[in-house]
Design a protein around this motif. Sequence first.
Motif, PDB file in Angstrom:
ATOM      1  N   ILE A  16       0.837  -1.207   0.000  1.00 43.77           N
ATOM      2  CA  ILE A  16       0.000   0.000   0.000  1.00 43.77           C
ATOM      3  C   ILE A  16       0.868   1.252   0.000  1.00 43.77           C
ATOM      4  CG2 ILE A  16      -1.612   1.351   1.408  1.00 43.77           C
ATOM      5  CD1 ILE A  16      -2.877  -1.312   2.286  1.00 43.77           C
ATOM      6  N   ILE A  20       0.885   4.094  -2.939  1.00 38.70           N
ATOM      7  CA  ILE A  20       0.519   5.485  -2.665  1.00 38.70           C
ATOM      8  C   ILE A  20       1.612   6.444  -3.128  1.00 38.70           C
ATOM      9  CG2 ILE A  20       0.077   7.162  -0.819  1.00 38.70           C
ATOM     10  CD1 ILE A  20      -1.389   4.981   0.703  1.00 38.70           C
ATOM     11  N   SER A  71      -3.816  -5.837  -2.615  1.00 35.27           N
ATOM     12  CA  SER A  71      -3.698  -4.607  -1.821  1.00 35.27           C
ATOM     13  C   SER A  71      -3.455  -3.400  -2.720  1.00 35.27           C
ATOM     14  CB  SER A  71      -2.548  -4.739  -0.810  1.00 35.27           C
ATOM     15  OG  SER A  71      -2.755  -5.836   0.049  1.00 35.27           O
ATOM     16  N   VAL A  75      -5.939  -0.090  -3.395  1.00 38.96           N
ATOM     17  CA  VAL A  75      -5.505   1.300  -3.236  1.00 38.96           C
ATOM     18  C   VAL A  75      -5.708   2.079  -4.529  1.00 38.96           C
ATOM     19  CG1 VAL A  75      -3.503   2.791  -2.829  1.00 38.96           C
ATOM     20  CG2 VAL A  75      -3.864   0.791  -1.402  1.00 38.96           C
ATOM     21  N   PHE A  78      -9.202   3.208  -4.829  1.00 40.82           N
ATOM     22  CA  PHE A  78      -9.719   4.055  -3.758  1.00 40.82           C
ATOM     23  C   PHE A  78     -10.117   5.422  -4.299  1.00 40.82           C
ATOM     24  CE2 PHE A  78      -9.390   1.318  -0.400  1.00 40.82           C
ATOM     25  CZ  PHE A  78      -9.227   1.895   0.857  1.00 40.82           C
ATOM     26  N   LEU A  83      -7.117   9.321  -0.710  1.00 40.21           N
ATOM     27  CA  LEU A  83      -5.687   9.197  -0.971  1.00 40.21           C
ATOM     28  C   LEU A  83      -4.933  10.503  -0.771  1.00 40.21           C
ATOM     29  CD1 LEU A  83      -5.737   6.893  -4.133  1.00 40.21           C
ATOM     30  CD2 LEU A  83      -5.156   6.266  -1.790  1.00 40.21           C
TER      31      LEU A  83
END
Length: 203
Positions: A16, A20, A71, A75, A78, A83
């Motif tokens: 994750i 990101i 995962s 993300v 999302f 975020l």
Amino acid sequence: MTWDVLTIIGTVAFAISGAIVAMEEEYDILGVYILGIVTAFGGGAIRNLFIGVPVSALWEQGMLFQIALLSITAVFLFPNNLLKHWNRWGNFFDAIGLSAFAIQGALYASDMNHPMSAIIVAAVLTGSGGGMIRDLLAGRKPLILRAEEIYAVWAIICGIAIGLDIVSSPVELYILFVLATSLRVLSYIYKWRLPNRSLKARA
């Protein structure tokens, strides 16, 4: 069981974290997956090189690769408004990954009957190696090298605690995990610093 749980926690957290960072740097979907996978498994690969485990052992972790991919996908899908809170959630997941993998790496070296020095190195490399690779690929100064961050110290503490057999039972290992994660979170919230010396001339 403790080993497996910590490995899964660390894999998810670092996958994750890498995803990101990749999205923050505006990488395309392939870049997001690559950075997420590298962050999740890079530390383990470096550790294996240093303590004498074949790097090819990573390819035997099929289930962990699937968990990491799921995962990263979650993300990537999302909502953007969630975020945007990278400074809060990104650092939190990074702290979880650091603690889980530091303990897992120390246990790995300890089970191979390596000396204390190797246990500490395994803890640091497993806990921070993936993050270092992530930051370098993203063109950032690695957290472990920043004077304004206390990062690897928490991995070192995990290695010492396991190397000295201060913690050994599953309950004690989970307590160490929570403690190391909490200390890492507190260190960036309250901006704890290690002593440093700058050679730059002051204005």
